[in-house]
Write an enzyme that holds these catalytic residues in place. Structure first.
Site, PDB file in Angstrom:
ATOM      1  N   LYS A 172       0.852  -1.199   0.000  1.00  0.00           N
ATOM      2  CA  LYS A 172       0.000   0.000   0.000  1.00  0.00           C
ATOM      3  C   LYS A 172       0.880   1.239   0.000  1.00  0.00           C
ATOM      4  O   LYS A 172       1.586   1.498   0.977  1.00  0.00           O
ATOM      5  CB  LYS A 172      -0.865   0.026   1.266  1.00  0.00           C
ATOM      6  CG  LYS A 172      -1.827   1.192   1.305  1.00  0.00           C
ATOM      7  CD  LYS A 172      -2.420   1.417   2.687  1.00  0.00           C
ATOM      8  CE  LYS A 172      -1.552   2.270   3.561  1.00  0.00           C
ATOM      9  NZ  LYS A 172      -1.424   3.654   3.080  1.00  0.00           N
ATOM     10  N   GLY A 223       7.703   4.943   7.610  1.00  0.00           N
ATOM     11  CA  GLY A 223       6.890   6.134   7.885  1.00  0.00           C
ATOM     12  C   GLY A 223       7.379   6.797   9.158  1.00  0.00           C
ATOM     13  O   GLY A 223       8.542   6.632   9.556  1.00  0.00           O
ATOM     14  N   SER A 224       6.488   7.527   9.800  1.00  0.00           N
ATOM     15  CA  SER A 224       6.899   8.283  10.989  1.00  0.00           C
ATOM     16  C   SER A 224       7.002   7.366  12.219  1.00  0.00           C
ATOM     17  O   SER A 224       6.373   6.299  12.265  1.00  0.00           O
ATOM     18  CB  SER A 224       5.882   9.389  11.263  1.00  0.00           C
ATOM     19  OG  SER A 224       4.629   8.800  11.530  1.00  0.00           O
ATOM     20  N   SER A 225       7.774   7.811  13.199  1.00  0.00           N
ATOM     21  CA  SER A 225       7.928   7.019  14.427  1.00  0.00           C
ATOM     22  C   SER A 225       6.593   6.882  15.157  1.00  0.00           C
ATOM     23  O   SER A 225       6.285   5.831  15.732  1.00  0.00           O
ATOM     24  CB  SER A 225       8.968   7.672  15.348  1.00  0.00           C
ATOM     25  OG  SER A 225      10.204   7.718  14.691  1.00  0.00           O
ATOM     26  N   THR A 227       3.541   6.751  13.856  1.00  0.00           N
ATOM     27  CA  THR A 227       2.734   5.689  13.243  1.00  0.00           C
ATOM     28  C   THR A 227       3.383   4.330  13.479  1.00  0.00           C
ATOM     29  O   THR A 227       2.686   3.329  13.708  1.00  0.00           O
ATOM     30  CB  THR A 227       2.565   5.934  11.722  1.00  0.00           C
ATOM     31  OG1 THR A 227       2.155   7.270  11.519  1.00  0.00           O
ATOM     32  CG2 THR A 227       1.530   5.013  11.129  1.00  0.00           C
ATOM     33  N   GLY A 228       4.716   4.296  13.456  1.00  0.00           N
ATOM     34  CA  GLY A 228       5.431   3.039  13.669  1.00  0.00           C
ATOM     35  C   GLY A 228       5.041   2.384  14.994  1.00  0.00           C
ATOM     36  O   GLY A 228       4.894   1.160  15.079  1.00  0.00           O
ATOM     37  N   GLU A 245      10.981   1.214   9.530  1.00  0.00           N
ATOM     38  CA  GLU A 245      11.954   2.268   9.194  1.00  0.00           C
ATOM     39  C   GLU A 245      11.258   3.591   9.461  1.00  0.00           C
ATOM     40  O   GLU A 245      10.285   3.936   8.785  1.00  0.00           O
ATOM     41  CB  GLU A 245      12.379   2.167   7.720  1.00  0.00           C
ATOM     42  CG  GLU A 245      13.246   0.966   7.411  1.00  0.00           C
ATOM     43  CD  GLU A 245      14.622   1.020   8.074  1.00  0.00           C
ATOM     44  OE1 GLU A 245      14.960   2.039   8.708  1.00  0.00           O
ATOM     45  OE2 GLU A 245      15.345   0.019   7.967  1.00  0.00           O
ATOM     46  N   CYS A 279      14.291  11.015   4.950  1.00  0.00           N
ATOM     47  CA  CYS A 279      14.451  10.573   6.345  1.00  0.00           C
ATOM     48  C   CYS A 279      15.883  10.810   6.825  1.00  0.00           C
ATOM     49  O   CYS A 279      16.096  11.159   7.984  1.00  0.00           O
ATOM     50  CB  CYS A 279      14.055   9.105   6.484  1.00  0.00           C
ATOM     51  SG  CYS A 279      14.921   8.024   5.351  1.00  0.00           S
ATOM     52  N   GLU A 376      11.832  16.773  14.099  1.00  0.00           N
ATOM     53  CA  GLU A 376      12.122  16.466  12.694  1.00  0.00           C
ATOM     54  C   GLU A 376      11.251  17.374  11.833  1.00  0.00           C
ATOM     55  O   GLU A 376      10.027  17.249  11.828  1.00  0.00           O
ATOM     56  CB  GLU A 376      11.778  14.997  12.398  1.00  0.00           C
ATOM     57  CG  GLU A 376      12.009  14.639  10.956  1.00  0.00           C
ATOM     58  CD  GLU A 376      11.492  13.241  10.543  1.00  0.00           C
ATOM     59  OE1 GLU A 376      10.459  12.802  11.064  1.00  0.00           O
ATOM     60  OE2 GLU A 376      12.141  12.624   9.687  1.00  0.00           O
TER      61      GLU A 376
HETATM   62  P1  NAD Z   1       3.196   8.281   8.097  1.00  0.00           P
HETATM   63  O1  NAD Z   1       3.649   7.503   9.265  1.00  0.00           O
HETATM   64  O2  NAD Z   1       2.165   9.314   8.279  1.00  0.00           O
HETATM   65  O3  NAD Z   1       2.635   7.321   6.946  1.00  0.00           O
HETATM   66  C1  NAD Z   1       3.402   6.273   6.389  1.00  0.00           C
HETATM   67  C2  NAD Z   1       2.461   5.234   5.814  1.00  0.00           C
HETATM   68  O4  NAD Z   1       1.707   4.640   6.865  1.00  0.00           O
HETATM   69  C3  NAD Z   1       1.423   5.772   4.819  1.00  0.00           C
HETATM   70  O5  NAD Z   1       1.263   4.828   3.780  1.00  0.00           O
HETATM   71  C4  NAD Z   1       0.163   5.868   5.680  1.00  0.00           C
HETATM   72  O6  NAD Z   1      -1.024   5.780   4.924  1.00  0.00           O
HETATM   73  C5  NAD Z   1       0.315   4.669   6.585  1.00  0.00           C
HETATM   74  N1  NAD Z   1      -0.369   4.778   7.879  1.00  0.00           N
HETATM   75  C6  NAD Z   1      -0.748   5.882   8.551  1.00  0.00           C
HETATM   76  N2  NAD Z   1      -1.309   5.553   9.744  1.00  0.00           N
HETATM   77  C7  NAD Z   1      -1.273   4.196   9.817  1.00  0.00           C
HETATM   78  C8  NAD Z   1      -1.666   3.243  10.816  1.00  0.00           C
HETATM   79  N3  NAD Z   1      -2.214   3.630  11.965  1.00  0.00           N
HETATM   80  N4  NAD Z   1      -1.456   1.948  10.557  1.00  0.00           N
HETATM   81  C9  NAD Z   1      -0.862   1.536   9.415  1.00  0.00           C
HETATM   82  N5  NAD Z   1      -0.477   2.391   8.444  1.00  0.00           N
HETATM   83  C10 NAD Z   1      -0.672   3.699   8.632  1.00  0.00           C
HETATM   84  O7  NAD Z   1       4.529   8.894   7.469  1.00  0.00           O
HETATM   85  P2  NAD Z   1       4.663   9.863   6.232  1.00  0.00           P
HETATM   86  O8  NAD Z   1       4.224  11.233   6.648  1.00  0.00           O
HETATM   87  O9  NAD Z   1       4.053   9.223   5.032  1.00  0.00           O
HETATM   88  O10 NAD Z   1       6.255   9.842   6.015  1.00  0.00           O
HETATM   89  C11 NAD Z   1       7.124  10.729   6.646  1.00  0.00           C
HETATM   90  C12 NAD Z   1       7.870  10.043   7.783  1.00  0.00           C
HETATM   91  O11 NAD Z   1       8.474   8.851   7.303  1.00  0.00           O
HETATM   92  C13 NAD Z   1       8.998  10.871   8.340  1.00  0.00           C
HETATM   93  O12 NAD Z   1       9.014  10.769   9.745  1.00  0.00           O
HETATM   94  C14 NAD Z   1      10.259  10.216   7.769  1.00  0.00           C
HETATM   95  O13 NAD Z   1      11.442  10.424   8.518  1.00  0.00           O
HETATM   96  C15 NAD Z   1       9.840   8.792   7.748  1.00  0.00           C
HETATM   97  N6  NAD Z   1      10.627   8.039   6.774  1.00  0.00           N
HETATM   98  C16 NAD Z   1      11.512   7.105   7.242  1.00  0.00           C
HETATM   99  C17 NAD Z   1      12.319   6.426   6.353  1.00  0.00           C
HETATM  100  C18 NAD Z   1      13.292   5.396   6.812  1.00  0.00           C
HETATM  101  O14 NAD Z   1      13.727   4.585   5.982  1.00  0.00           O
HETATM  102  N7  NAD Z   1      13.665   5.368   8.066  1.00  0.00           N
HETATM  103  C19 NAD Z   1      12.206   6.678   4.997  1.00  0.00           C
HETATM  104  C20 NAD Z   1      11.295   7.630   4.568  1.00  0.00           C
HETATM  105  C21 NAD Z   1      10.493   8.298   5.473  1.00  0.00           C
END
Ligand code: NAD
Length: 472
Positions: A172, A223-225, A227-228, A245, A279, A376
């Site tokens: 996704k 994604g973000s920490s 959400t992680g 990640e 990131c 960040e």
């Molecule tokens: P995000 O966490 O908002 O979303 C990431 C993904 O997760 C999207 O596809 C989103 O639809 C999905 N999502 C959102 N809520 C969810 C949930 N509760 N359960 C499951 N999936 C969910 O992040 P973003 O704004 O898309 O990306 C930016 C962030 O990602 C920044 O913090 C950046 O540092 C980080 N990032 C990390 C890396 C890495 O490799 N460490 C790489 C790129 C981006």
């Protein structure tokens, strides 16, 4: 026949499928909706997992060399259609087309390099009494969730190792940037057996539906920490394997022995490339007091020459912030810097435009406690701090909940290496930055991640060790 302008469809079980509902996709340079992507229903998610589960036994038995060849075929299709994909990518992302094409071509190279990797078989003993070996076997159906900043690359980081090792996958992309990956799904529809690669899109509900679905064996999330942490909690119910990640607030440390003219442009693009939506971008710049003024003035001069604008316009180097939500976060950070009385060099005034544009902003020696240093930004606001004591600056660099990457700039390799060794991050660059390779593990320390992507360690995260004891 592949048509980049046709309706956007998901790819489930080797079929292109729409959905009864759709989500709006915006062009961040204009703020306008320009396309609709399918909003995957729960039933369609169930179906994607069902077909991926059905495809798994045959795919895992397919010899790895054949799986690798299909990945190479997929990479070649990406190369052949890079121009078409890049123009669509620029519209949904905002980044100039040179950069989006580079991401597509880079993804193709990445796939080909991953395709050359092979999980090992470890033989612990092979004697007259017994043979003991460990193999690495695939897990099942992988749940892959990617963000919007590098929507193609970061999806390929999951697809290539998952499929090479014999898993099937449901991916996704972010709801902010679904289109290019949907078109890639369509392009690759006939490359893999039906159900091996499935690409779905949807709104905010879809991610949580996926992470809580019992049909997945593993979640690979970028994604973000914040959400992680939710993803990790959701995975616990079924003890799903997990790779996360996450975010970073990377520090770069510049020692007094550098040649400022040589490094300034590298530091600038290490912080501002992709409008700082990386990131591993430099997000805190610590500069020794002896070279602080010279480097600051060079960075400001480069910023003045760098055109921020619509990625489809000639001469644009940096595009807009990719989406409204992120734009509002960055605006809020910039406003807080202004209301705290911080000294903003270059930029700072947000243009009156429907697009999500933020000027390149360098913050001159803000206090360590300010939000621009602690958070960040994920936008073009770079705090630049003056230091005199190396031990103290290493302490400050490490004083973060994040531990993604960092950089050291110095003419003295020994000294730079000792600082690199002291940084609490998964990656450190010395005298360059933003350089990542498929054969090298990429692992966020602390709140920047859990597990590893890339390298043999990353490949093996798509497998489980299986030890066989054969008595002779
Ligand atoms: P995000 O966490 O908002 O979303 C990431 C993904 O997760 C999207 O596809 C989103 O639809 C999905 N999502 C959102 N809520 C969810 C949930 N509760 N359960 C499951 N999936 C969910 O992040 P973003 O704004 O898309 O990306 C930016 C962030 O990602 C920044 O913090 C950046 O540092 C980080 N990032 C990390 C890396 C890495 O490799 N460490 C790489 C790129 C981006």
């Amino acid at each position: 026949m592949f048509d980049i302008t046709s309706e956007f469809k998901m790819m489930i079980g080797g079929q292109s499928v729409g959905a009864t509902k759709t989500i709006d996709v915006f062009n961040p340079s204009t703020g306008e909706v320009f396309a609709q992507a399918p909003d995957c229903s729960r039933e369609q998610l169930d179906e994607a997992i069902r077909v991926a589960t059905k495809a798994f036994p045959a795919w895992k038995e397919t010899p790895i060399n054949e799986r690798a060849q299909l990945l190479v075929n997929a990479a070649e299709l990406l190369e052949q259609h890079a121009d078409q994909l890049a123009s669509l990518f620029t519209r949904e992302h905002g980044r100039p087309v040179d950069g989006t094409k580079a991401e597509i071509l880079g993804a193709a190279v990445w796939i080909k390099m991953v395709a050359q990797m092979r999980p090992p078989v470890h033989v612990h003993e092979d004697s007259e009494a017994q043979r003991v070996e460990t193999q690495y076997v695939p897990l099942g159906v992988i749940c892959a969730i990617s963000p919007w900043n590098f929507p193609v690359n970061l999806s390929i980081w999951k697809i290539a190792p998952a499929l090479l090792t014999g898993n099937t996958i449901v991916l996704k992309p972010s709801p902010f940037t679904p289109l290019c990956m949907l078109k890639i799904g369509e392009l690759l529809r006939d490359v893999f057996p039906a159900g091996v690669l499935n690409i779905i899109s949807g709104g905010d509900d879809l991610g949580p539906w996926m992470t809580s679905h019992p049909g997945f064996a593993k979640i690979s999330f970028t994604g973000s920490s914040e959400t992680g942490k939710r993803v990790m909690a959701s995975a616990a119910k079924d003890l799903k394997r997990l790779t996360l990640e996450l975010g970073g607030n990377d520090a770069a440390i510049v020692l007094p022995d550098v040649n400022v003219d040589e490094i300034a442009a590298k530091i600038f693009f290490g912080a501002f490339a992709n409008t700082s939506q990386i990131c591993v971008a430099t997000k805190r710049l610590y500069v020794h007091e002896d070279v602080y003024d010279a480097l600051r003035d060079r960075l400001v001069a480069i910023a003045k020459m760098t055109k921020v604008g619509d990625g489809s316009e000639q001469g644009t180097v940096l595009g807009p912030i990719q989406n409204k939500r992120q734009y509002e976060r960055v605006v809020d950070l910039l406003e807080s810097a202004k209301s705290d009385g911080l000294k903003l060099l270059q930029g700072s005034d947000i243009p009156n435009s429907a697009g999500y544009f933020i000027p390149i902003t360098i913050v001159d020696n803000p206090p360590e406690s300010s939000r621009v240093v602690q958070e960040e930004a994920f936008g073009p606001i770079l705090p630049m701090m003056k230091f005199s004591d190396v031990d103290e600056v290493v302490r400050l660099a490490n004083d973060s909940e994040y531990g993604l990457a960092g950089a050291v700039w110095s003419a003295d390799t020994e000294k730079a290496l000792s600082i690199a060794n002291a940084l609490e991050t998964g990656t450190v660059w010395i005298n360059h930055n933003l350089n990542l390779r498929p054969d090298t593990p990429f692992a966020g320390h602390k709140h920047s991640g859990f597990g590893v992507e890339n390298g043999m360690e990353g490949l093996l995260e798509y497998t489980a060790p299986k030890s066989i004891y054969l008595a002779k």
